[in-house]
Motif scaffolding. Sequence first.
Motif, PDB file in Angstrom:
ATOM      1  N   PHE A  22       9.764  -5.540   5.925  1.00 10.77           N
ATOM      2  CA  PHE A  22      10.282  -5.213   4.598  1.00 10.77           C
ATOM      3  C   PHE A  22      10.893  -3.812   4.600  1.00 10.77           C
ATOM      4  CE2 PHE A  22       6.853  -8.207   4.309  1.00 10.77           C
ATOM      5  CZ  PHE A  22       7.301  -9.155   3.402  1.00 10.77           C
ATOM      6  N   HIS A  23      11.814  -3.598   3.659  1.00  9.69           N
ATOM      7  CA  HIS A  23      12.429  -2.285   3.466  1.00  9.69           C
ATOM      8  C   HIS A  23      12.145  -1.821   2.040  1.00  9.69           C
ATOM      9  CE1 HIS A  23      15.599  -3.863   6.533  1.00  9.69           C
ATOM     10  NE2 HIS A  23      14.524  -3.402   7.154  1.00  9.69           N
ATOM     11  N   LEU A  24      11.673  -0.593   1.907  1.00 10.88           N
ATOM     12  CA  LEU A  24      11.463   0.017   0.592  1.00 10.88           C
ATOM     13  C   LEU A  24      12.528   1.090   0.383  1.00 10.88           C
ATOM     14  CD1 LEU A  24       7.564   0.489   0.540  1.00 10.88           C
ATOM     15  CD2 LEU A  24       8.896  -1.339  -0.524  1.00 10.88           C
TER      16      LEU A  24
ATOM     17  N   ASP B 221       0.827  -1.215   0.000  1.00 15.57           N
ATOM     18  CA  ASP B 221       0.000   0.000   0.000  1.00 15.57           C
ATOM     19  C   ASP B 221       0.861   1.265   0.000  1.00 15.57           C
ATOM     20  OD1 ASP B 221      -2.211  -1.609   0.015  1.00 15.57           O
ATOM     21  OD2 ASP B 221      -2.606  -1.402   2.176  1.00 15.57           O
ATOM     22  N   LEU B 222       1.970   1.218   0.741  1.00 20.04           N
ATOM     23  CA  LEU B 222       2.858   2.383   0.789  1.00 20.04           C
ATOM     24  C   LEU B 222       3.485   2.634  -0.579  1.00 20.04           C
ATOM     25  CD1 LEU B 222       4.323   4.640   2.268  1.00 20.04           C
ATOM     26  CD2 LEU B 222       6.008   2.960   3.072  1.00 20.04           C
ATOM     27  N   GLN B 223       3.914   1.572  -1.247  1.00 18.73           N
ATOM     28  CA  GLN B 223       4.474   1.729  -2.592  1.00 18.73           C
ATOM     29  C   GLN B 223       3.432   2.302  -3.553  1.00 18.73           C
ATOM     30  OE1 GLN B 223       6.893   1.966  -4.458  1.00 18.73           O
ATOM     31  NE2 GLN B 223       6.128   1.459  -6.500  1.00 18.73           N
TER      32      GLN B 223
ATOM     33  N   ASP C 206       4.406  10.196  -6.148  1.00 24.14           N
ATOM     34  CA  ASP C 206       5.346  11.271  -5.806  1.00 24.14           C
ATOM     35  C   ASP C 206       6.420  11.348  -6.889  1.00 24.14           C
ATOM     36  OD1 ASP C 206       7.247  12.989  -4.740  1.00 24.14           O
ATOM     37  OD2 ASP C 206       6.932  12.291  -2.681  1.00 24.14           O
ATOM     38  N   THR C 207       6.384  12.397  -7.689  1.00 21.28           N
ATOM     39  CA  THR C 207       7.313  12.513  -8.825  1.00 21.28           C
ATOM     40  C   THR C 207       8.715  12.953  -8.410  1.00 21.28           C
ATOM     41  OG1 THR C 207       6.545  14.783  -9.203  1.00 21.28           O
ATOM     42  CG2 THR C 207       5.453  13.018 -10.452  1.00 21.28           C
ATOM     43  N   SER C 208       8.904  13.298  -7.137  1.00 16.85           N
ATOM     44  CA  SER C 208      10.229  13.742  -6.693  1.00 16.85           C
ATOM     45  C   SER C 208      11.119  12.571  -6.280  1.00 16.85           C
ATOM     46  CB  SER C 208      10.103  14.716  -5.516  1.00 16.85           C
ATOM     47  OG  SER C 208       9.593  14.058  -4.370  1.00 16.85           O
ATOM     48  N   ILE C 209      10.536  11.370  -6.197  1.00 18.77           N
ATOM     49  CA  ILE C 209      11.318  10.192  -5.832  1.00 18.77           C
ATOM     50  C   ILE C 209      11.043   9.072  -6.825  1.00 18.77           C
ATOM     51  CG2 ILE C 209      11.318  10.807  -3.391  1.00 18.77           C
ATOM     52  CD1 ILE C 209       9.219   8.676  -2.903  1.00 18.77           C
ATOM     53  N   GLU C 210      11.955   8.111  -6.852  1.00 21.21           N
ATOM     54  CA  GLU C 210      11.821   6.987  -7.784  1.00 21.21           C
ATOM     55  C   GLU C 210      12.136   5.689  -7.053  1.00 21.21           C
ATOM     56  OE1 GLU C 210      14.842   6.122 -11.007  1.00 21.21           O
ATOM     57  OE2 GLU C 210      13.186   6.896 -12.220  1.00 21.21           O
TER      58      GLU C 210
ATOM     59  N   GLU D 205       1.011  10.532   8.518  1.00 16.40           N
ATOM     60  CA  GLU D 205      -0.329  11.130   8.555  1.00 16.40           C
ATOM     61  C   GLU D 205      -1.313  10.391   7.648  1.00 16.40           C
ATOM     62  OE1 GLU D 205       0.353  15.205   7.578  1.00 16.40           O
ATOM     63  OE2 GLU D 205       0.880  15.776   9.639  1.00 16.40           O
ATOM     64  N   GLU D 206      -0.773   9.700   6.639  1.00 15.87           N
ATOM     65  CA  GLU D 206      -1.632   8.896   5.761  1.00 15.87           C
ATOM     66  C   GLU D 206      -1.986   7.552   6.400  1.00 15.87           C
ATOM     67  OE1 GLU D 206      -3.086   9.452   2.802  1.00 15.87           O
ATOM     68  OE2 GLU D 206      -2.410  11.547   2.805  1.00 15.87           O
ATOM     69  N   GLY D 207      -1.411   7.296   7.574  1.00 14.75           N
ATOM     70  CA  GLY D 207      -1.773   6.089   8.314  1.00 14.75           C
ATOM     71  C   GLY D 207      -0.850   4.905   8.112  1.00 14.75           C
ATOM     72  N   PHE D 208       0.299   5.099   7.460  1.00 15.07           N
ATOM     73  CA  PHE D 208       1.221   3.982   7.237  1.00 15.07           C
ATOM     74  C   PHE D 208       2.106   3.773   8.466  1.00 15.07           C
ATOM     75  CE2 PHE D 208       0.328   5.529   2.907  1.00 15.07           C
ATOM     76  CZ  PHE D 208      -0.148   4.352   2.344  1.00 15.07           C
ATOM     77  N   GLU D 209       2.191   2.532   8.913  1.00 18.39           N
ATOM     78  CA  GLU D 209       3.001   2.197  10.082  1.00 18.39           C
ATOM     79  C   GLU D 209       4.424   1.878   9.636  1.00 18.39           C
ATOM     80  OE1 GLU D 209       1.114  -0.716  12.678  1.00 18.39           O
ATOM     81  OE2 GLU D 209      -0.814  -0.235  11.762  1.00 18.39           O
TER      82      GLU D 209
END
Length: 431
Positions: free
Chosen positions: A143-145, A119-121, A127-131, A180-184
Amino acid sequence: MSEERSKELHSHYAQHPIDFTWIPSPNQHSYRWRTIEGRWVTARRRIRNHQTLTKAIGKDVVSDLYISTSRWLDPIDLPRLRDKEQPHPILLDHLIVFDIDVAPLSLKNLEKARTIAVDLQDYLVRDTSIEFLSCSFSGSKGFHLFYVDLDRDKFAIENPKEREEVVRENRKQLLTRVIEEGFEVDQKVTADTRRIIRLPGSIHGKTGYQCTLITLDQLKKPLKDMLKDIPRIDSAQKIPKRARKPKKRAKKKPKQRKPEVETRSVQQYMVEASTHVPGTKDRSVIFFWLPYSWGIGEKAMESALEMINDENLGMCSFWQQGERILMLCPLALPRPQVVKIFKSYGMSKRASVLKEREHDWIRISNIMDEDADWAVELEPIGIYGKNQPPTQSYSSSHLELEMRMSIHRQIDPSTTLSGTPEPSLRIAVRE
């Protein structure tokens, strides 16, 4: 841990060498590991692949292996954030990392962590400022993103300290938005430019599972299918379906923390030249690497030229290696005058060395390590300053040194020279 575990680890890494190709410039990251005895060790050499990692580790049996999320101009012996004596390290890049862990370890909690990561991905892809760079199973509870920052303006800030502060603030803003979007996610990881994260390809010392790079398609698979693709050692623990409630234990006295043990040092070889004018009693040249406090690139050169003009040093020669700049004023000046100049420009340590030892050794070559790997090339920039008749004689040996270092100065035949023409050089071995 047992001798059997040590053999398992050696066997695993022999069959599964760690892949560094996914990391941009792996030799500019710092590395730490915890040995099977529990000692923490920091790598004292650059690591660019599995072979150089193996050499850095030496005879240590590694239980857990980590890589810095930041990329540095010099990743060895990084000073702490609060260290005000050493020059601030130059941050070249910082991977955006989200650490998603759901404790305690269980298949149910791992599934929850996997869902959060997916869901986080899906959220961050907008977000166009990151890839997106990569994703890994941590080897335990989550997991690590990994993401690359596409906005390079912050990494162009000349002041190294300000640059790092701006990057940290940028990461805090992103982390706040995600929370703030609720991601832990682990709130200590993303915004910390000095953070280390488990290196994909390494074994998790507690579970025995390999921290493994996975594709987004693998991440979206059912957990059981994904875990089938994860390498592990024979003694890897079985992940329970549901988390067990921890048993109550009697309180124990806190153990004294063992001192951190650093790795063995690696020898580096370089050529150094003396600042003393050979054949004279107390004459010295102004010869030094421009301090980081002057900035880098053009900013450092501006400070150097200001000193040259204020002190009537005439024309001085410059060389560059990466972001470092080497300056030589070949005038044969009285040593007390050079000491005074260094002090007035905030180089008290260099002034003290010159005063106590009556000369200083300055590196004039690239650095070669014991594997015969050379650092960034030292290249001549040219001669800059105020073109005026010198008020002092030139050091004959340092004019010769300039020429050997590919800078050719036109000297008037009537110019007075001091000392003997042969430069004082040595090959230095540093650890």
